[in-house]
Design a protein around this motif. Structure first.
Motif, PDB file in Angstrom:
ATOM      1  N   MET A  53      59.262  14.989  51.314  1.00  0.00           N
ATOM      2  CA  MET A  53      59.667  13.540  51.626  1.00  0.00           C
ATOM      3  C   MET A  53      61.199  14.128  50.343  1.00  0.00           C
ATOM      4  N   SER A  54      62.291  14.040  50.370  1.00  0.00           N
ATOM      5  CA  SER A  54      64.123  13.956  49.851  1.00  0.00           C
ATOM      6  C   SER A  54      63.454  12.404  49.372  1.00  0.00           C
ATOM      7  N   ASP A  55      64.318  12.264  47.943  1.00  0.00           N
ATOM      8  CA  ASP A  55      64.614  11.393  47.484  1.00  0.00           C
ATOM      9  C   ASP A  55      65.929  10.997  48.593  1.00  0.00           C
ATOM     10  N   ILE A  56      66.651   9.195  48.152  1.00  0.00           N
ATOM     11  CA  ILE A  56      67.751   8.955  49.631  1.00  0.00           C
ATOM     12  C   ILE A  56      68.203   7.880  47.687  1.00  0.00           C
ATOM     13  N   THR A  57      69.382   7.701  47.488  1.00  0.00           N
ATOM     14  CA  THR A  57      70.188   6.729  46.777  1.00  0.00           C
ATOM     15  C   THR A  57      70.722   5.434  47.501  1.00  0.00           C
ATOM     16  N   ILE A  58      70.675   4.357  47.338  1.00  0.00           N
ATOM     17  CA  ILE A  58      71.533   3.050  48.233  1.00  0.00           C
ATOM     18  C   ILE A  58      72.134   2.640  47.451  1.00  0.00           C
ATOM     19  N   HIS A  59      73.206   1.730  47.476  1.00  0.00           N
ATOM     20  CA  HIS A  59      73.977   1.331  46.628  1.00  0.00           C
ATOM     21  C   HIS A  59      73.964  -0.092  46.706  1.00  0.00           C
ATOM     22  N   VAL A  60      73.358  -1.325  46.720  1.00  0.00           N
ATOM     23  CA  VAL A  60      73.065  -2.572  46.559  1.00  0.00           C
ATOM     24  C   VAL A  60      73.688  -3.213  45.697  1.00  0.00           C
ATOM     25  N   ALA A  61      74.627  -4.274  46.756  1.00  0.00           N
ATOM     26  CA  ALA A  61      75.992  -5.381  46.303  1.00  0.00           C
ATOM     27  C   ALA A  61      75.389  -6.716  46.199  1.00  0.00           C
ATOM     28  N   PHE A  62      75.363  -7.084  44.703  1.00  0.00           N
ATOM     29  CA  PHE A  62      75.149  -8.373  44.991  1.00  0.00           C
ATOM     30  C   PHE A  62      75.925  -9.355  43.879  1.00  0.00           C
ATOM     31  N   ARG A  63      77.136 -10.009  44.177  1.00  0.00           N
ATOM     32  CA  ARG A  63      77.366 -11.069  43.228  1.00  0.00           C
ATOM     33  C   ARG A  63      78.135 -10.417  42.165  1.00  0.00           C
ATOM     34  N   GLY A  64      79.037  -9.404  43.260  1.00  0.00           N
ATOM     35  CA  GLY A  64      79.783  -8.469  42.055  1.00  0.00           C
ATOM     36  C   GLY A  64      79.726  -7.403  41.874  1.00  0.00           C
ATOM     37  N   ASN A  65      77.928  -7.380  41.554  1.00  0.00           N
ATOM     38  CA  ASN A  65      77.974  -6.583  40.919  1.00  0.00           C
ATOM     39  C   ASN A  65      76.822  -5.272  42.028  1.00  0.00           C
ATOM     40  N   THR A  66      76.956  -4.104  41.377  1.00  0.00           N
ATOM     41  CA  THR A  66      76.614  -2.964  42.566  1.00  0.00           C
ATOM     42  C   THR A  66      74.962  -2.175  41.478  1.00  0.00           C
ATOM     43  N   TYR A  67      73.717  -1.816  42.519  1.00  0.00           N
ATOM     44  CA  TYR A  67      72.418  -1.633  41.790  1.00  0.00           C
ATOM     45  C   TYR A  67      72.432   0.167  42.467  1.00  0.00           C
TER      46      TYR A  67
END
Length: 322
Positions: free
Chosen positions: A1-15
């Motif tokens: 199973m391949s890896d996925i990258t998600i972009h999580v935004a919270f209170r002005g920051n992105t992880y």
């Protein structure tokens, strides 16, 4: 199973987080707790019109529709913020209990001690968001709202009590200007501009506050709500007019529109034409101008109130924020 990258935004920051697509959702929520201090049971993940919560922790990231490159908005309160809200709620329940006990006891003789009676119809606490820039400016605005004489006047008149007056962050609820939880337990207001480059105009925020105070009585934006909301705004204007005129007693308010800007006020009260052909035509011209200014002003106020109504998170639900 391949890896996925998600972009999580919270209170002005992105992880930017990378996992195998088969990773359980609970792993993602635990990781977010380490990064943001928001417990999994308080997390809401919004993406592509979907919503995931910790109640779905037995499924994988792929199962809930998270794909490589998905942008996710995280909503939720930290443990410290929840603790502050619980303290405000506890204080409100304590005060309400005292008032109810006094009401059940009925009138009694009380020997005067010279101390003033505590007014329950106030904001019992204020709370800016400490993680946003210049929280002292937000606190100053909340303090000004919570001690505004006109606002305190309508709260006393209508017996409104608010446990906590708090700041609503633009990036957390970009669709909202205000929110009333549990009929005044907590009222949240958007104080900052969308770009975080300053505070919104005081009178604009105060109109939203009047709107949210109306939700202490009415949940939906029906005719009952609109009538009371208009009444509160008229009473605020009437109070300030009486103060400006040096009046110490408020009589009945006629319901006539009180202009909110000096330009509109001048146009309504000082319109004149130099060199007019006659007094009759002068009066007609003045009346016509007054009517046009009044019509335009009422239309503007209607548009502003519609915007506040559309960006209010309180209608039809008094339990919690979305």
């Amino acid at each position: 199973m391949s890896d996925i990258t998600i972009h999580v935004a919270f209170r002005g920051n992105t992880y930017d987080l990378t996992f195998p697509s088969s990773t359980p959702l609970s792993t993602l929520t635990s990781t977010l707790e380490e990064l943001t201090a928001v417990p999994p049971n308080l997390q809401k993940l919004l993406y592509r019109g979907k919503k995931a919560t910790s109640q779905l922790d037995d499924v994988s990231l792929l199962d809930v529709g998270l794909r490589d490159g998905t942008k996710v908005q995280l909503l939720g309160s930290t443990v410290d913020q929840v603790g502050d809200m619980h303290k405000a709620e506890s204080e409100k329940r304590r005060r309400d209990g005292i008032m109810e006990a006094r009401a059940r006891a009925g009138p009694s003789k009380i020997r005067s001690t010279g101390k003033a009676t505590v007014n329950p119809y106030v904001f019992h606490a204020t709370q800016p968001l400490p993680h946003l820039p210049s929280p002292h400016l937000a606190q100053a605005l909340l303090q000004k709202l919570s001690t505004d004489p006109a606002i305190l006047h309508i709260m006393s008149t209508h017996k409104f009590t608010v446990g906590l007056l708090a700041e609503l962050a633009p990036h957390e609820n970009p669709e909202l200007l205000g929110l009333n939880q549990n009929k005044g337990e907590i009222i949240k207001l958007r104080l900052r501009t969308d770009a975080y480059d300053g505070m919104r105009l005081y009178k604009d925020v105060r109109r939203v506050l009047c709107h949210e105070l109306t939700h202490n009585v009415w949940g939906d934006h029906d005719n009952n709500f609109k009538e009371l909301n208009s009444q509160l705004n008229r009473e605020v204007a009437a109070y300030e007019t009486s103060v400006q005129k040096g009046s110490h007693t408020l009589g009945s308010y006629s319901g006539a529109y009180d202009p909110s800007s000096s330009v509109e006020a001048d146009a309504l009260s000082h319109s004149h034409v130099l060199g007019g052909p006659s007094n009759a035509s002068l009066d007609d011209s003045r009346d016509a101008r007054r009517a046009r200014v009044l019509e335009a002003t009422l239309a503007r106020l209607a548009r502003e109130e519609k915007e506040i109504e559309d960006m209010c998170g309180s209608a039809g639900k008094q339990a919690s924020s979305s």
